[in-house]
Enzyme design. Structure first.
Site, PDB file in Angstrom:
ATOM      1  N   TYR A 183      -6.456   7.009   3.659  1.00  0.00           N
ATOM      2  CA  TYR A 183      -6.595   5.763   2.484  1.00  0.00           C
ATOM      3  C   TYR A 183      -5.718   4.647   2.944  1.00  0.00           C
ATOM      4  O   TYR A 183      -6.350   3.368   2.970  1.00  0.00           O
ATOM      5  CB  TYR A 183      -5.920   6.221   1.031  1.00  0.00           C
ATOM      6  N   GLU A 191       0.851  -1.181  -0.025  1.00  0.00           N
ATOM      7  CA  GLU A 191      -0.134   0.030  -0.034  1.00  0.00           C
ATOM      8  C   GLU A 191       0.802   1.356   0.061  1.00  0.00           C
ATOM      9  O   GLU A 191       0.486   2.141  -0.614  1.00  0.00           O
ATOM     10  CB  GLU A 191      -0.897  -0.119   0.986  1.00  0.00           C
ATOM     11  N   ASP A 205      -9.768   6.351  -3.048  1.00  0.00           N
ATOM     12  CA  ASP A 205      -8.738   6.930  -3.622  1.00  0.00           C
ATOM     13  C   ASP A 205      -9.123   7.450  -5.060  1.00  0.00           C
ATOM     14  O   ASP A 205     -10.292   7.330  -5.168  1.00  0.00           O
ATOM     15  CB  ASP A 205      -7.355   5.736  -3.907  1.00  0.00           C
TER      16      ASP A 205
END
Ligand code: SF4
Length: 378
Positions: free
Chosen positions: A127, A44, A145
């Site tokens: 996020y 991520e 996102d």
């Protein structure tokens, strides 16, 4: 409740369709079929500013170098920057090292589950916290996102600017509402995958889209790609940057960028931005004095490359130069070293400098320069 939320009534059917599509169409990725929170966190962070198709080998290499969060926590910053070399946005790598150390000391080596704890760690924003919490641990947190914003804008025909805080908050509410509680991580990934592969920015593939029957932009607009509303792009400034390949005997000087700035902690050929009215040669002499406090004799131009950053672009000109007088000092850099050209691999360089190194190696410049020097001709 915002008006879009009232349109989410058949969300169960929507979620079921989306997950069916995702299960049969998702792209295979090294970090996707795992519930290892450390792997998910690494992927991520990499995905924050790197495209999926550019990331595969970086992820595998990083995990091979630092297989666990403890391995990463015990690494030196230079080693982590070297592993990150080529990915750009190096503050991500420095924050990962800080987070890994914090996870080891404060969380017994376990990446936290709770959104609030995750978001308190360096480099983890809303996020990333939602992604880790939902994908690694199955908690109900929706991600928002760029891909998800685009899909929601079109599904609900949202013509307001999604960069406005109030609109973003409403979209978040819709995203949370659509979440499939049994599979929140897969649901989040499915929305992002739909945005990346089907509901693409310029040419959405509405004719094969699994949720087309629910999509207001598809049903009501001539051009669904007109959403989300786009901001006019500003022209990026472009700078001429001059750097020196400075020889002393058989070694070359490299300088480390200040740790707290852009590309902080990376090594480079020293130099800087050309000022108005300056020649490239004058620029290099001035920059070396300002940055390292010694004098060079500038010789020939070796190579120039173009490189683009998020807010500006540069043309980097590398000149061959010779050490002349004075002792290098850390005036505008964090450190400096004289190294032999076969030791570039030991240091992490920005992409622009790597392009130049690749070119010089390909043209066998170093081999030729060293053999001329040994024959007394340099
Ligand atoms: Fe996007 Fe078209 Fe699917 Fe609507 S129908 S979500 S615009 S790809």
């Amino acid at each position: 409740m915002n008006t879009w939320l009232s349109e989410c009534e058949d969300k169960t059917q929507f979620g079921r369709k989306l997950l069916f599509w995702y299960d049969t169409n998702k792209r295979s990725m090294a970090w996707r079929d795992t519930d290892n929170p450390y792997h998910i966190w690494v992927s991520e962070i990499m995905l924050q500013q790197t495209r999926v198709d550019q990331m595969g080998s970086y992820f595998t290499r990083f995990i091979n170098l630092f297989p666990t969060v403890e391995d990463l926590a015990g690494a030196k910053e230079d080693e982590v920057l070297k592993a990150w070399e080529g990915l750009g946005y190096y503050s991500r790598a420095r924050n990962m090292l800080r987070t890994a150390r914090q996870v080891v000391t404060e969380f017994h080596g376990k990446i936290p589950e709770a959104y609030d704890k995750l978001i308190s760690l360096p480099g983890i924003g809303p996020y990333t916290a939602a992604a880790i919490s939902s994908i690694a641990y199955g908690h109900d947190h929706a991600v928002l996102d760029g891909n998800v914003v685009r899909v929601l804008s079109r599904l609900f025909k949202i013509s307001s600017d999604p960069r406005r805080a109030v609109i973003k908050a409403q979209m978040m509410e819709v995203a949370e509402n659509l979440l499939v509680p049994e599979r929140p991580g897969d649901y989040n990934q499915a929305m992002m995958e739909l945005g990346a592969c089907v509901c693409t920015p310029k040419t959405p593939k509405c004719n094969v889209c699994i949720v087309a029957s629910k999509c207001r932009a598809y049903k009501e607009l001539d051009d669904p790609a007109s959403l989300p509303r786009k901001q006019k792009r500003k022209m990026k400034p472009h700078y001429q940057v001059v750097a020196g390949l400075i020889w002393r005997d058989h070694e070359i000087l490299i300088a480390q960028r200040p740790k707290d700035g852009m590309l902080g902690g990376l090594w480079e050929f020293p130099g800087g931005k050309q000022e108005e009215g300056e020649s490239f040669e004058e620029c290099l002499i001035r920059e070396i004095r300002e940055e390292l406090d010694f004098d060079v004799i500038v010789e020939n131009l070796l190579h120039s490359v173009d490189h683009s950053y998020s807010h500006f672009s540069i043309t980097l000109h590398l000149y061959c130069a010779r050490y002349f007088s004075g002792q290098p000092k850390t005036m505008g850099c964090a450190d400096w070293r004289w190294i032999s050209p076969d030791r570039f691999d030991d240091y992490a360089f920005p992409r622009s400098d790597l392009k130049i190194i690749e070119y010089l190696e390909k043209t066998e410049y170093f081999k030729t320069a060293l053999s001329m020097s040994e024959n007394g001709k340099k």
